[in-house]
Design an enzyme around this catalytic site. Sequence first.
Site, PDB file in Angstrom:
ATOM      1  N   ASN A  99      -7.232   1.868   3.630  1.00 23.42           N
ATOM      2  CA  ASN A  99      -6.072   1.652   4.496  1.00 23.42           C
ATOM      3  C   ASN A  99      -6.409   1.559   5.977  1.00 23.42           C
ATOM      4  O   ASN A  99      -5.508   1.348   6.804  1.00 23.42           O
ATOM      5  CB  ASN A  99      -5.054   2.787   4.292  1.00 23.42           C
ATOM      6  CG  ASN A  99      -4.342   2.687   2.963  1.00 23.42           C
ATOM      7  OD1 ASN A  99      -4.158   1.597   2.429  1.00 23.42           O
ATOM      8  ND2 ASN A  99      -3.942   3.825   2.418  1.00 23.42           N
ATOM      9  N   HIS A 109       0.823  -1.210   0.000  1.00 17.93           N
ATOM     10  CA  HIS A 109       0.000   0.000   0.000  1.00 17.93           C
ATOM     11  C   HIS A 109       0.857   1.261   0.000  1.00 17.93           C
ATOM     12  O   HIS A 109       0.403   2.317  -0.450  1.00 17.93           O
ATOM     13  CB  HIS A 109      -0.950  -0.003   1.194  1.00 17.93           C
ATOM     14  CG  HIS A 109      -2.151  -0.868   0.990  1.00 17.93           C
ATOM     15  ND1 HIS A 109      -3.437  -0.431   1.191  1.00 17.93           N
ATOM     16  CD2 HIS A 109      -2.266  -2.159   0.591  1.00 17.93           C
ATOM     17  CE1 HIS A 109      -4.289  -1.406   0.918  1.00 17.93           C
ATOM     18  NE2 HIS A 109      -3.602  -2.466   0.568  1.00 17.93           N
ATOM     19  N   THR A 130      -4.121 -21.904   6.260  1.00 13.25           N
ATOM     20  CA  THR A 130      -2.904 -21.688   7.064  1.00 13.25           C
ATOM     21  C   THR A 130      -2.593 -20.199   7.088  1.00 13.25           C
ATOM     22  O   THR A 130      -1.585 -19.749   6.538  1.00 13.25           O
ATOM     23  CB  THR A 130      -1.716 -22.479   6.495  1.00 13.25           C
ATOM     24  OG1 THR A 130      -1.508 -22.102   5.118  1.00 13.25           O
ATOM     25  CG2 THR A 130      -1.986 -23.974   6.559  1.00 13.25           C
ATOM     26  N   GLU A 158      -2.900   9.291   3.545  1.00 10.43           N
ATOM     27  CA  GLU A 158      -3.238   8.002   2.948  1.00 10.43           C
ATOM     28  C   GLU A 158      -3.778   7.011   3.975  1.00 10.43           C
ATOM     29  O   GLU A 158      -4.706   6.254   3.702  1.00 10.43           O
ATOM     30  CB  GLU A 158      -1.999   7.388   2.281  1.00 10.43           C
ATOM     31  CG  GLU A 158      -1.469   8.126   1.075  1.00 10.43           C
ATOM     32  CD  GLU A 158      -0.136   7.563   0.613  1.00 10.43           C
ATOM     33  OE1 GLU A 158       0.140   6.369   0.881  1.00 10.43           O
ATOM     34  OE2 GLU A 158       0.651   8.300  -0.010  1.00 10.43           O
ATOM     35  N   HIS A 205      -1.381 -13.351  -0.243  1.00 11.00           N
ATOM     36  CA  HIS A 205      -2.640 -13.649   0.443  1.00 11.00           C
ATOM     37  C   HIS A 205      -2.618 -15.030   1.083  1.00 11.00           C
ATOM     38  O   HIS A 205      -3.631 -15.460   1.649  1.00 11.00           O
ATOM     39  CB  HIS A 205      -3.818 -13.537  -0.521  1.00 11.00           C
ATOM     40  CG  HIS A 205      -4.230 -12.123  -0.792  1.00 11.00           C
ATOM     41  ND1 HIS A 205      -5.198 -11.775  -1.707  1.00 11.00           N
ATOM     42  CD2 HIS A 205      -3.789 -10.952  -0.268  1.00 11.00           C
ATOM     43  CE1 HIS A 205      -5.337 -10.455  -1.732  1.00 11.00           C
ATOM     44  NE2 HIS A 205      -4.484  -9.939  -0.871  1.00 11.00           N
ATOM     45  N   THR A 206      -1.493 -15.715   1.009  1.00 13.21           N
ATOM     46  CA  THR A 206      -1.334 -16.924   1.813  1.00 13.21           C
ATOM     47  C   THR A 206      -1.311 -16.575   3.294  1.00 13.21           C
ATOM     48  O   THR A 206      -1.472 -17.436   4.152  1.00 13.21           O
ATOM     49  CB  THR A 206      -0.043 -17.672   1.436  1.00 13.21           C
ATOM     50  OG1 THR A 206       0.018 -18.909   2.154  1.00 13.21           O
ATOM     51  CG2 THR A 206       1.191 -16.852   1.766  1.00 13.21           C
TER      52      THR A 206
END
Length: 325
Positions: free
Chosen positions: A105, A77, A248, A99, A202-203
């Site tokens: 955010n 980000h 996980t 931001e 994104h794991t």
Amino acid sequence: MLTRFKIQNNKMVRANLVSMILLMHAIVGFPFHARGLSMTYYMMSCPFAEQIVKNSVNNALQADPTLSAGLIRMLFHDCFIEGCDASILLDSTKDNTAEKDSPANLSLRGYEIIDDAKQKIENRCPGVVSCADIVAMAARDAVFWAGGPYYDIPKGRFDGKRSKIEDTRNLPSPFLNASQLIQTFGQRGFTPQDVVALSGAHTLGVARCSSFKARLTVPDSSLDSTFANTLSKTCSAGDNAEQPFDATRNDFDNAYFNALQMKSGVLFSDQTLFNTPRTRNLVSGYALNQAKFFFDFQQAMRKMSNLDVKLGSQGEIRQNCRSIN
């Protein structure tokens, strides 16, 4: 208890290994440079900077493993808006909304880790190490702590002086399809392979119901029906209810890609990577070969960490990461 001990012991071994690698880097030096950055940038001016950051990250993640996802997301980000210049860390003022106060955010976490590392570095090397470098190093160390690959990054970024809420409109939406993701990332120099590899972050972590509930209102053949029921149950607790991206959530592995193959991607922008022929083979490849995912993720994260960095007079070295000097 024995399994937990083994996990902690393995992490200690990995941490000691990284310390040895960093020491070798400092002794031998690396000729690698990227856009004015250098692997040995702090070797003479603040040789313990990386170790201080690593210690702050490890201590925080031992207390709360979920923060590993937060640190990686913070880097993304930050870098996607105005480049890797720590603009995401600046607080809003009476004259400017920064931001970090954008709706996109508000769920970011880990600011206190950056503050801790910065304060300890300032005590040793005042006015030398940028907040932007600390964010990049913290994300790298979070990946490794969670079981992912270790990758080195050049240092020497300067901190930006601009942070405006309107700039966050350029952050990719969780509702983009694969073609839109490829176009958005491509404008910043990333390949389709980079897009899929970076999505593998994104794991780790979770998504809030507000970012995926739209998928539940219309028939979606790309969403497994049992998993759809799971998402609906999550959303029954409200828009802020959280759903792990995979089974996980605190381990950096390739389970995320296996989930996509089973039509169990949480976000539309996740599942679209398997639904789209242009990116499906990459997803399947990473699901089959975790080592390949790790290698490509390293390369993509190095590229992300070097995105539109500021040098010299383009920025400053903040004394406090939350405000410009």
